[in-house]
Design an enzyme around this catalytic site. Structure first.
Site, PDB file in Angstrom:
ATOM      1  N   CYS A  43      26.591-113.622   5.680  1.00  0.00           N
ATOM      2  CA  CYS A  43      25.268-113.714   5.047  1.00  0.00           C
ATOM      3  C   CYS A  43      24.816-115.165   4.922  1.00  0.00           C
ATOM      4  CB  CYS A  43      25.392-113.086   3.667  1.00  0.00           C
ATOM      5  SG  CYS A  43      23.933-113.258   2.677  1.00  0.00           S
ATOM      6  N   GLY A  56      30.005-107.623  -1.080  1.00  0.00           N
ATOM      7  CA  GLY A  56      29.753-108.945  -0.500  1.00  0.00           C
ATOM      8  C   GLY A  56      30.750-109.987  -0.935  1.00  0.00           C
ATOM      9  N   ILE A 111      24.297-110.222  -4.213  1.00  0.00           N
ATOM     10  CA  ILE A 111      23.249-110.781  -3.344  1.00  0.00           C
ATOM     11  C   ILE A 111      23.705-112.136  -2.829  1.00  0.00           C
ATOM     12  CG2 ILE A 111      20.865-111.662  -3.234  1.00  0.00           C
ATOM     13  CD1 ILE A 111      20.019-109.136  -4.308  1.00  0.00           C
ATOM     14  N   ARG A 169      11.475-113.241  13.191  1.00  0.00           N
ATOM     15  CA  ARG A 169      11.409-114.670  12.921  1.00  0.00           C
ATOM     16  C   ARG A 169      12.276-115.035  11.720  1.00  0.00           C
ATOM     17  NH1 ARG A 169       5.370-116.269  12.796  1.00  0.00           N
ATOM     18  NH2 ARG A 169       5.068-114.230  13.667  1.00  0.00           N
TER      19      ARG A 169
HETATM   20  P1  IMP Z   1      31.534-108.857   3.575  1.00  0.00           P
HETATM   21  O1  IMP Z   1      32.378-107.708   3.092  1.00  0.00           O
HETATM   22  O2  IMP Z   1      31.739-110.116   2.811  1.00  0.00           O
HETATM   23  O3  IMP Z   1      31.685-109.056   5.044  1.00  0.00           O
HETATM   24  O4  IMP Z   1      30.015-108.450   3.293  1.00  0.00           O
HETATM   25  C1  IMP Z   1      29.449-107.236   3.711  1.00  0.00           C
HETATM   26  C2  IMP Z   1      28.113-107.049   3.028  1.00  0.00           C
HETATM   27  O5  IMP Z   1      27.185-108.058   3.436  1.00  0.00           O
HETATM   28  C3  IMP Z   1      27.395-105.754   3.372  1.00  0.00           C
HETATM   29  O6  IMP Z   1      27.901-104.638   2.689  1.00  0.00           O
HETATM   30  C4  IMP Z   1      25.953-106.074   3.014  1.00  0.00           C
HETATM   31  O7  IMP Z   1      25.705-105.907   1.637  1.00  0.00           O
HETATM   32  C5  IMP Z   1      25.844-107.560   3.333  1.00  0.00           C
HETATM   33  N1  IMP Z   1      25.166-107.846   4.613  1.00  0.00           N
HETATM   34  C6  IMP Z   1      25.239-107.179   5.791  1.00  0.00           C
HETATM   35  N2  IMP Z   1      24.525-107.807   6.739  1.00  0.00           N
HETATM   36  C7  IMP Z   1      23.968-108.886   6.157  1.00  0.00           C
HETATM   37  C8  IMP Z   1      23.118-109.942   6.631  1.00  0.00           C
HETATM   38  O8  IMP Z   1      22.764-110.049   7.795  1.00  0.00           O
HETATM   39  N3  IMP Z   1      22.733-110.865   5.697  1.00  0.00           N
HETATM   40  C9  IMP Z   1      23.126-110.792   4.390  1.00  0.00           C
HETATM   41  N4  IMP Z   1      23.956-109.864   3.918  1.00  0.00           N
HETATM   42  C10 IMP Z   1      24.374-108.904   4.787  1.00  0.00           C
END
Ligand code: IMP
Length: 353
Positions: free
Chosen positions: A189, A223, A183, A287
């Site tokens: 994010c 994430g 999370i 919002r």
């Molecule tokens: P990354 O691999 O670090 O780019 O993270 C990808 C992950 O971010 C996704 O699999 C989701 O769990 C999460 N995610 C996707 N869109 C959002 C967002 O707008 N806000 C927060 N987390 C997100």
């Protein structure tokens, strides 16, 4: 008065794995198989995120061709998403790929998710990724129980996201077959900034892994995974799979055009599903925003990028002397590095000014 308890939480960059004795001759001796459940085994533990700049049907078939997996995002009309599911399903039925492949699609926990699930199921989806930013939630309980009641064990329920072992346990007791852990760590994010909540993804994996290992419910780390090294750390901490967005964004099979300009060169869009831009496109407006929209450099073919990641992961396992993911979890040794070690761990040659 509120009692404060201070606990330290570790992120990927805070740790390193201790190189251990190895008798692995070549990287090809390292086996990266990981099974989602009895039906579906992947030969690479990588899942592409359900995001509109990462996974639609072309990405799903490309990932399956290289032994990995992808989840078709839910920010499409029911018809569009089911058509994509049908396309992938047909491809899997007719291709020469070994074994059965999971056709995976995301659904939400509110709105049209019941009708959507029915259509996706009828078009061939057998993995439902129940996708919520805060998965330790009553709405998630209702959605998991509904899907299980309606489709029984014919579908695999991938649920999340959660960050704590208590949440992981609850999702299992509600009926989840695999759980997305992480999370606030995503590269796009802003949840931690907007809400003050979150746990570094590595810490969540470390805390949830004992639950995953004792119950057999697979842990999908999600994430903030920036490199093959982070993937190795996630697997060593107890993840069975990693879910990645930014690592695959900008590759040829992701949705969206390749853009080009004189200063940036070739690039593609990558955005959070809770970014203003994504929310505006799908809901009109919102919002509450918990993500950003960005661009990433065009990286070439998806298969090459995934193969490079796989080579890095295999090499990582061999540094721990581990022949497979289970052995890596059991034998690897992780330690916390100092901030000067973190600096030393990245390229730090003094560049000419
Ligand atoms: P990354 O691999 O670090 O780019 O993270 C990808 C992950 O971010 C996704 O699999 C989701 O769990 C999460 N995610 C996707 N869109 C959002 C967002 O707008 N806000 C927060 N987390 C997100």
């Amino acid at each position: 008065m509120k009692t404060l308890s201070y606990r330290k939480a570790l992120a990927f960059d805070d740790v390193l794995l201790r190189p251990l004795y190895s008798d692995i001759g070549t990287r090809s001796e390292v086996d990266l198989d990981s099974s989602l459940d009895d039906r579906w085994g992947l030969t690479l533990p990588i899942i592409a995120s359900p995001m509109d700049t990462v996974t639609e049907s072309s990405m799903a078939t490309a990932m399956a061709d290289i032994g990995a997996m992808a989840v078709i995002h839910r920010y499409l009309s029911i018809k569009e998403q089911s058509d994509q599911v049908a396309e992938v399903s047909e491809y899997f039925t007719n291709c020469n790929c070994a074994g059965t492949k999971p056709v995976a699609a995301a659904i939400g926990i509110t709105g049209d998710y019941k009708v959507r699930a029915r259509m996706l199921y009828e078009h061939g989806a057998r993995v439902f990724c129940i996708d919520a930013a805060h998965g330790h939630h009553k709405g998630m309980k209702n959605a998991i129980e509904y899907i299980r009641e309606e489709y029984g064990k014919d579908v695999h329920i991938m649920a999340g996201n959660v960050a704590t072992p208590e949440a992981y346990m609850d999702l299992i007791s509600w009926g989840a077959d695999s759980v997305r852990v992480g999370i606030g760590g995503g590269s796009i994010c802003t949840t931690r900034i907007k809400t003050g909540h979150g746990i570094p993804t590595l810490q969540s994996i470390l805390e949830c892994a004992p639950v995953a290992k004792t119950t057999g419910v697979k842990l999908i780390a999600d994430g903030g995974i920036k490199s093959s090294g982070d993937i190795v750390k996630a697997l060593a901490a107890g993840a069975d799979f990693v879910m990645v967005g930014s690592l695959l964004a900008g590759t040829d099979k992701t949705p969206g055009d390749i853009l080009e300009d004189a200063t940036e060169g070739k690039y593609k869009s990558y955005r959070g599903m809770a970014s203003y831009e994504a929310q505006k496109d799908f809901k009109g407006a919102s919002r509450h925003i918990e993500g950003v929209a960005s661009v990433v450099q065009y990286k070439g073919t998806t298969s090459q990028v995934v193969e490079r990641l796989a080579a890095g992961i295999r090499s990582g396992l061999s540094y721990s002397g581990a022949r497979d993911i289970k052995e890596l979890y059991e034998t690897s040794e992780m330690f916390v590095q100092s901030s000067s070690s973190t600096t030393e761990s990245s390229a730090h040659i003094l560049l000419r000014k």
